[in-house]
Scaffold this motif. Sequence first.
Motif, mmCIF file in Angstrom:
data_model
loop_
_atom_site.group_PDB
_atom_site.id
_atom_site.type_symbol
_atom_site.label_atom_id
_atom_site.label_comp_id
_atom_site.label_asym_id
_atom_site.label_seq_id
_atom_site.Cartn_x
_atom_site.Cartn_y
_atom_site.Cartn_z
ATOM 1 N N VAL A 41 0.837 -1.210 0.000
ATOM 2 C CA VAL A 41 0.000 0.000 0.000
ATOM 3 C C VAL A 41 0.866 1.252 0.000
ATOM 4 O O VAL A 41 0.613 2.201 -0.735
ATOM 5 N N VAL A 42 1.928 1.249 0.815
ATOM 6 C CA VAL A 42 2.814 2.423 0.926
ATOM 7 C C VAL A 42 3.538 2.694 -0.393
ATOM 8 O O VAL A 42 3.792 3.845 -0.732
ATOM 9 N N ILE A 43 3.837 1.670 -1.163
ATOM 10 C CA ILE A 43 4.485 1.870 -2.460
ATOM 11 C C ILE A 43 3.443 2.143 -3.552
ATOM 12 O O ILE A 43 3.639 3.009 -4.411
ATOM 13 N N GLY A 44 2.325 1.419 -3.531
ATOM 14 C CA GLY A 44 1.333 1.514 -4.597
ATOM 15 C C GLY A 44 0.582 2.828 -4.646
ATOM 16 O O GLY A 44 0.431 3.434 -5.719
ATOM 17 N N VAL A 45 0.099 3.318 -3.513
ATOM 18 C CA VAL A 45 -0.707 4.550 -3.518
ATOM 19 C C VAL A 45 0.121 5.769 -3.937
ATOM 20 O O VAL A 45 -0.280 6.508 -4.839
ATOM 21 N N PRO A 46 1.301 6.015 -3.326
ATOM 22 C CA PRO A 46 2.099 7.143 -3.814
ATOM 23 C C PRO A 46 2.555 6.957 -5.261
ATOM 24 O O PRO A 46 2.696 7.931 -6.004
ATOM 25 N N PHE A 65 -2.625 -2.377 -8.902
ATOM 26 C CA PHE A 65 -2.613 -3.783 -8.513
ATOM 27 C C PHE A 65 -1.801 -3.977 -7.244
ATOM 28 O O PHE A 65 -2.205 -4.707 -6.338
ATOM 29 N N LEU A 66 -0.639 -3.310 -7.159
ATOM 30 C CA LEU A 66 0.208 -3.409 -5.970
ATOM 31 C C LEU A 66 -0.516 -2.880 -4.734
ATOM 32 O O LEU A 66 -0.485 -3.505 -3.668
ATOM 33 N N ALA A 67 -1.201 -1.754 -4.857
ATOM 34 C CA ALA A 67 -1.934 -1.179 -3.726
ATOM 35 C C ALA A 67 -3.102 -2.081 -3.316
ATOM 36 O O ALA A 67 -3.333 -2.311 -2.120
ATOM 37 N N GLY A 68 -3.837 -2.622 -4.277
ATOM 38 C CA GLY A 68 -4.965 -3.503 -3.977
ATOM 39 C C GLY A 68 -4.521 -4.807 -3.331
ATOM 40 O O GLY A 68 -5.111 -5.263 -2.347
ATOM 41 N N LEU A 69 -3.481 -5.417 -3.887
ATOM 42 C CA LEU A 69 -2.953 -6.649 -3.309
ATOM 43 C C LEU A 69 -2.389 -6.387 -1.918
ATOM 44 O O LEU A 69 -2.571 -7.189 -1.003
ATOM 45 N N GLY A 70 -1.724 -5.249 -1.755
ATOM 46 C CA GLY A 70 -1.193 -4.887 -0.438
ATOM 47 C C GLY A 70 -2.298 -4.708 0.592
ATOM 48 O O GLY A 70 -2.177 -5.175 1.728
ATOM 49 N N ALA A 71 -3.393 -4.058 0.193
ATOM 50 C CA ALA A 71 -4.515 -3.871 1.116
ATOM 51 C C ALA A 71 -5.137 -5.211 1.503
ATOM 52 O O ALA A 71 -5.465 -5.444 2.669
ATOM 53 N N ALA A 72 -5.275 -6.119 0.528
ATOM 54 C CA ALA A 72 -5.838 -7.443 0.819
ATOM 55 C C ALA A 72 -4.926 -8.232 1.756
ATOM 56 O O ALA A 72 -5.395 -8.879 2.702
ATOM 57 N N MET A 73 -3.625 -8.171 1.512
ATOM 58 C CA MET A 73 -2.681 -8.883 2.381
ATOM 59 C C MET A 73 -2.665 -8.286 3.779
ATOM 60 O O MET A 73 -2.566 -9.014 4.767
ATOM 61 N N TRP A 74 -2.755 -6.973 3.879
ATOM 62 C CA TRP A 74 -2.788 -6.327 5.189
ATOM 63 C C TRP A 74 -4.026 -6.770 5.966
ATOM 64 O O TRP A 74 -3.940 -7.089 7.153
ATOM 65 N N LEU A 75 -5.182 -6.799 5.291
ATOM 66 C CA LEU A 75 -6.412 -7.254 5.957
ATOM 67 C C LEU A 75 -6.295 -8.711 6.406
ATOM 68 O O LEU A 75 -6.736 -9.062 7.505
ATOM 69 N N LEU A 76 -5.721 -9.564 5.577
ATOM 70 C CA LEU A 76 -5.522 -10.960 5.944
ATOM 71 C C LEU A 76 -4.612 -11.071 7.168
ATOM 72 O O LEU A 76 -4.889 -11.841 8.089
ATOM 73 N N GLY A 77 -3.538 -10.315 7.188
ATOM 74 C CA GLY A 77 -2.637 -10.321 8.336
ATOM 75 C C GLY A 77 -3.329 -9.864 9.611
ATOM 76 O O GLY A 77 -3.128 -10.442 10.685
ATOM 77 N N GLN A 78 -4.168 -8.836 9.502
ATOM 78 C CA GLN A 78 -4.906 -8.361 10.669
ATOM 79 C C GLN A 78 -5.918 -9.404 11.141
ATOM 80 O O GLN A 78 -6.123 -9.587 12.339
#
Length: 172
Positions: A41-46, A65-78
């Motif tokens: 998310v930090v790389i994809g959004v900026p 795609f990087l931001a979306g995949l990052g958000a999905a992975m972050w939610l899974l981790g949480q």
Amino acid sequence: MSDSINTWGGTATKEHEAPLFVVRRPRFPGAIFTVVGAAGVVIGVPGIVLQQVFAPGADSTAFGFLAGLGAAMWLLGQALAAGRIDVYDRHYDVKSGFGRLRRREVDDIHTLRYGSQSNGGPTFISLTAWNDRRKKQFMVFTIYRGYEEFTAWIAERRPEQWAECERLGIPE
């Protein structure tokens, strides 16, 4: 008395009552998904913003795609990090993922069984409990933090069910 009546007529554990111990997944899997997802998310959004500022109209699909995949992975981790079992003297509260804590009584444990899960690699051993209506009460794995204390707690409070589980052993 350790219970209070809620608006639906059920009981809930008082917030000031501390559990005897907590059973949780290992920190590592949830932390990996959270860190990698946050990095995406930090790389994809900026990246999307900078690409649109310096090259208006450019295709930002890769950063999106990087931001979306990052958000999905972050939610899974949480979600992995949120699951736990809070154990008290005569009951336990089970929380799976982002769900709410659900109170379970130790006397409702009717059946305990070991299970094994393997996908050609390491074998993971689980302990699952059901009530008399075959509704799953919990599932924990031997690698969870607090597993040993939890199994000792169950063996002390449900000796017949624990003895039957030990007798049947781990399936092959």
